[in-house]
Design an enzyme around this catalytic site. Structure first.
Site, PDB file in Angstrom:
ATOM      1  N   GLY A 171       0.862  -1.225  -0.093  1.00 57.47           N
ATOM      2  CA  GLY A 171      -0.164  -0.167  -0.003  1.00 57.47           C
ATOM      3  C   GLY A 171       1.007   1.243   0.005  1.00 57.47           C
ATOM      4  O   GLY A 171       2.082   1.241  -0.241  1.00 57.47           O
TER       5      GLY A 171
ATOM      6  N   LEU B 202      -3.656  -6.309  -5.490  1.00 55.15           N
ATOM      7  CA  LEU B 202      -2.879  -5.016  -4.987  1.00 55.15           C
ATOM      8  C   LEU B 202      -1.668  -5.527  -4.503  1.00 55.15           C
ATOM      9  O   LEU B 202      -1.310  -6.132  -3.258  1.00 55.15           O
ATOM     10  CB  LEU B 202      -3.395  -3.929  -4.104  1.00 55.15           C
ATOM     11  CG  LEU B 202      -2.296  -2.813  -4.034  1.00 55.15           C
ATOM     12  CD1 LEU B 202      -1.957  -2.064  -5.195  1.00 55.15           C
ATOM     13  CD2 LEU B 202      -2.830  -1.887  -2.885  1.00 55.15           C
ATOM     14  N   ASP B 203      -0.354  -5.275  -5.070  1.00 52.22           N
ATOM     15  CA  ASP B 203       1.122  -5.659  -4.562  1.00 52.22           C
ATOM     16  C   ASP B 203       1.116  -6.993  -4.242  1.00 52.22           C
ATOM     17  O   ASP B 203       1.952  -7.293  -3.122  1.00 52.22           O
ATOM     18  CB  ASP B 203       1.278  -4.582  -3.413  1.00 52.22           C
ATOM     19  CG  ASP B 203       1.573  -3.447  -3.637  1.00 52.22           C
ATOM     20  OD1 ASP B 203       1.530  -2.748  -2.869  1.00 52.22           O
ATOM     21  OD2 ASP B 203       1.869  -3.091  -4.980  1.00 52.22           O
ATOM     22  N   ALA B 204       0.529  -8.053  -5.008  1.00 54.91           N
ATOM     23  CA  ALA B 204       0.509  -9.413  -4.556  1.00 54.91           C
ATOM     24  C   ALA B 204       1.027 -10.417  -5.580  1.00 54.91           C
ATOM     25  O   ALA B 204       0.890 -11.607  -5.332  1.00 54.91           O
ATOM     26  CB  ALA B 204      -0.824  -9.745  -3.999  1.00 54.91           C
TER      27      ALA B 204
END
Lengths: 321, 330
Positions: free
Chosen positions: A238, A264-266
């Site tokens: 995040g 997100l961001d994964a």
């Protein structure tokens, strides 16, 4: 998940004029004497004899294997290999090479079989998306200019306006690369327009692009999207990971480059780098160290990707040869 | 938060001059003979002083002058004043002649400075004279960290006195740990724990004479009651790179997440789970070629190094509390 599925379209041997700025130890292609590098990656269900067949294919055409990586994970029944070889394009024409590997790919029911001859094949076309932070963007542009990043940058897209006197705009104008300013809002991420602008690219690079691309966009685009996250995932997902890290008292900070997925961001991680921090660091030096890591980590990921070193592994991981 | 504060307060209770304590210290000076005040032999001993106080002009001058006025020679100094925080940290290492500057006098001199500057912390340590820190180690079934600490202690690399080992895992008399402890006269206390009964009262009794505790992969969470009752510092090793993978089985979490780096974190134990101020972190690369087994192996290797490093830093007075959740580590 469509990682590296796109094979650069085979542009025929007539495109020899793509030989600018090749950092190859061989002289310009002279049919009489030169050897050219080829890379082949192969990913298929495991079986006995794959390496034998692959290497025999290369040898039978006079190719000489310079490096090979084979990886068969325990109990997974998949086979990964990457071979780096030199060959004479007269004895083994590009189209023939494509056919030969296609045959093997069919024999072994391959999930992936990609061959790339950097000297002959067109460079990967990429679009770079950025927001206000431009350290990664600028680093990519300079790397591209120096020939360290073997790609064609078709355009730069940003949700941040840059005036004509900015370093980025002047650079892009000088090199004839369009800059598209697309103002985004919460309601309108301009994804339709972005899709149109990037439809002829091989993959996308998000160089600190702050908007989240929707699942729709990712499916419509269909090719790989590489992102740089300024933190050591899964820590500090995040916003403002540097500040999060600074406040949490960690002694190491990092950056992560990864494929973009809906979450997100994964997405699967390609590369991670760290640097030490201590009480002597303030938020400013945290950010500086972080920016430095992001530049290196993103460049490295893109280079690995272009060299066909990155392959999907299970659901959320990568093999990086 | 009282990191090292407990150490300070426990210090005031300890007798200062202990020339009789010929514990083996790894100093480059020849073996320590209790100095005879009347002897004309003078030799130099190491001293460490850490100081934390509100910032102001002149602290370094006063501290160094104090040392110099007693014939002490500063060998290294770290001073740290964070921007806009109005707090001062320093750590001095100096050599001195205990005849010219007796231990008790040293204590008084620094106490005076501590009062003059309203210090939050002022700790001196003379490793050659002061007793080693007493620690208890608490472990569970995983014993790689415990064994590494025991060997480090045996080799003299870990300069502490291990008063006992406490565990919620039974070990038979033939096990390596038990045989080692028996050989060295260190008691092993097996305390069965359950989710309801963590045997904390018994643990408290067993550790009441220690200077700090080391949790060497102890799997039970110590309650805030325990932490308050014990009152002193507790160092834990977490087998993951906090804040990633807090909780159980970080190695498996890491494998599943496809990370390219794994790590270990040593930190002080506070009420938040795996959230206390971090002392040290270490990483190692992993790739597709690693499986869960090699992840675990690399992780265990990191945990051993990271925990030892943290304990050593702590014993050398390198670790100081910084703001709410951080540390200065000189």
């Amino acid at each position: 998940m469509a990682m590296a599925r796109r094979v650069p379209q085979l542009v025929g041997l007539a495109n020899r004029n793509r030989n600018r700025n090749r950092n190859m130890s061989f002289k310009s292609l002279d049919p009489s004497s030169s050897l050219t590098h080829g890379i082949h990656v192969f990913y298929c269900p495991d079986a006995v004899g794959i390496v034998a067949k692959l290497s025999d294919c290369i040898a039978s055409r006079g190719g000489n294997i310079l490096a090979a990586d084979v990886f068969v994970p325990e109990n997974k029944q998949v086979f990964y290999s990457r071979s780096d070889f030199v060959f004479d394009p007269v004895k083994w024409p590009r189209v023939q090479m494509e056919e030969d590997f296609l045959k093997l790919s069919q024999t072994f029911n391959a999930v992936r079989s990609v061959v790339r001859v950097p000297a002959l094949d067109p460079k990967y076309k990429i679009a770079v998306l950025a927001s206000k932070q431009d350290h990664c963007l600028v680093d990519l542009l300079h790397g591209w200019q120096d020939g360290r990043l073997p790609v064609d940058i078709t355009c730069v897209i940003s949700n941040h306006h840059r005036g004509s006197n900015t370093h980025v705009i002047r650079f892009l104008e000088r090199h004839d690369i369009p800059y598209h300013y697309l103002c985004t809002t919460k309601e309108n991420k301009r994804e339709g327009e972005i899709l149109q602008l990037v439809q002829n690219t091989d993959f996308l690079v998000l160089a600190r692009y702050m908007q989240i691309l929707s699942g729709n966009f990712l499916r419509s685009y269909g090719n790989d999207v590489i992102n740089i996250h300024h933190g050591l995932l899964p820590s500090f997902k995040g916003g403002n990971p540097s500040k999060q890290a600074f406040e949490s008292g960690v002694k190491l900070i990092g950056a992560t480059s990864h494929f973009v997925t809906e979450e997100l961001d994964a997405g699967p991680i390609i590369e991670q780098m760290v640097e030490r921090v201590s009480h002597r660091d303030n938020l400013q030096s945290f950010v500086q160290k972080s920016e430095n890591l992001e530049k290196q980590c993103l460049s490295k990921a893109i280079r690995s990707y272009c060299e066909l070193r990155v392959l999907p592994y299970e659901e959320k991981k990568t093999v990086v040869f | 938060m009282g990191i090292l504060r407990r150490l300070c307060s426990s210090w005031n209770l300890i007798r200062v001059v202990r020339f009789g304590n010929n514990n083996s210290y790894n100093y480059s000076y020849s073996s320590f003979d209790p100095p005879n005040p009347s002897s004309s032999n003078s030799f130099l001993t190491h001293g460490i002083h850490v100081f934390q106080c509100p910032d102001t002009v002149g602290i370094v001058a006063k501290l160094s002058d104090c040392i110099a006025s007693r014939g002490g020679n500063i060998l290294s100094a770290d001073v740290f004043v964070p921007q806009n925080k109005l707090v001062f940290y320093s750590r001095n290492v100096f050599v001195f002649d205990p005849v010219m500057w007796p231990r008790m006098q040293m204590e008084e001199d620094f106490l005076k400075l501590s009062k003059a500057f309203n210090a939050m912390r002022s700790v001196i340590r003379v490793p050659a004279l002061d007793p080693k820190y007493k620690i208890a180690i608490i472990a569970s079934k995983q014993d790689h960290c415990l064994i590494d600490l025991l060997h480090g202690w045996q080799d003299g690399r870990l300069s502490v006195d291990i008063t006992c080992v406490i565990s919620n895992h039974y070990r038979g008399p033939e096990s390596e740990v038990i045989r080692f402890l028996e050989m060295h006269g260190v008691p092993y206390h097996y305390l069965r724990t359950t989710a309801k009964n963590k045997s904390e009262e018994e643990i408290l009794k067993l550790v009441q004479n220690t200077d700090f505790l080391v949790l060497a992969r102890y799997t039970r969470i110590l309650s805030s009651t325990f932490l308050r009752s014990y009152g002193k510092d507790i160092i834990n090793i977490h087998h993951g790179l906090l804040p990633s993978f807090s909780g159980i089985n970080p190695s498996k979490q890491a494998v599943d997440a496809g990370v390219k780096l794994i790590g270990a974190t040593s930190h002080f134990v506070t009420e938040g789970f795996d959230a206390g101020p971090i002392i040290e972190q270490m990483v190692e690369r992993v790739s597709h070629r690693d499986n869960l087994q090699s992840f675990v192996q690399k992780s265990q290797n990191l945990e051993k190094q990271c925990l030892s490093s943290a304990i050593r830093s702590y014993c050398e007075l390198r670790v100081l509390p910084y703001e709410k959740k951080k540390t200065v580590v000189f």
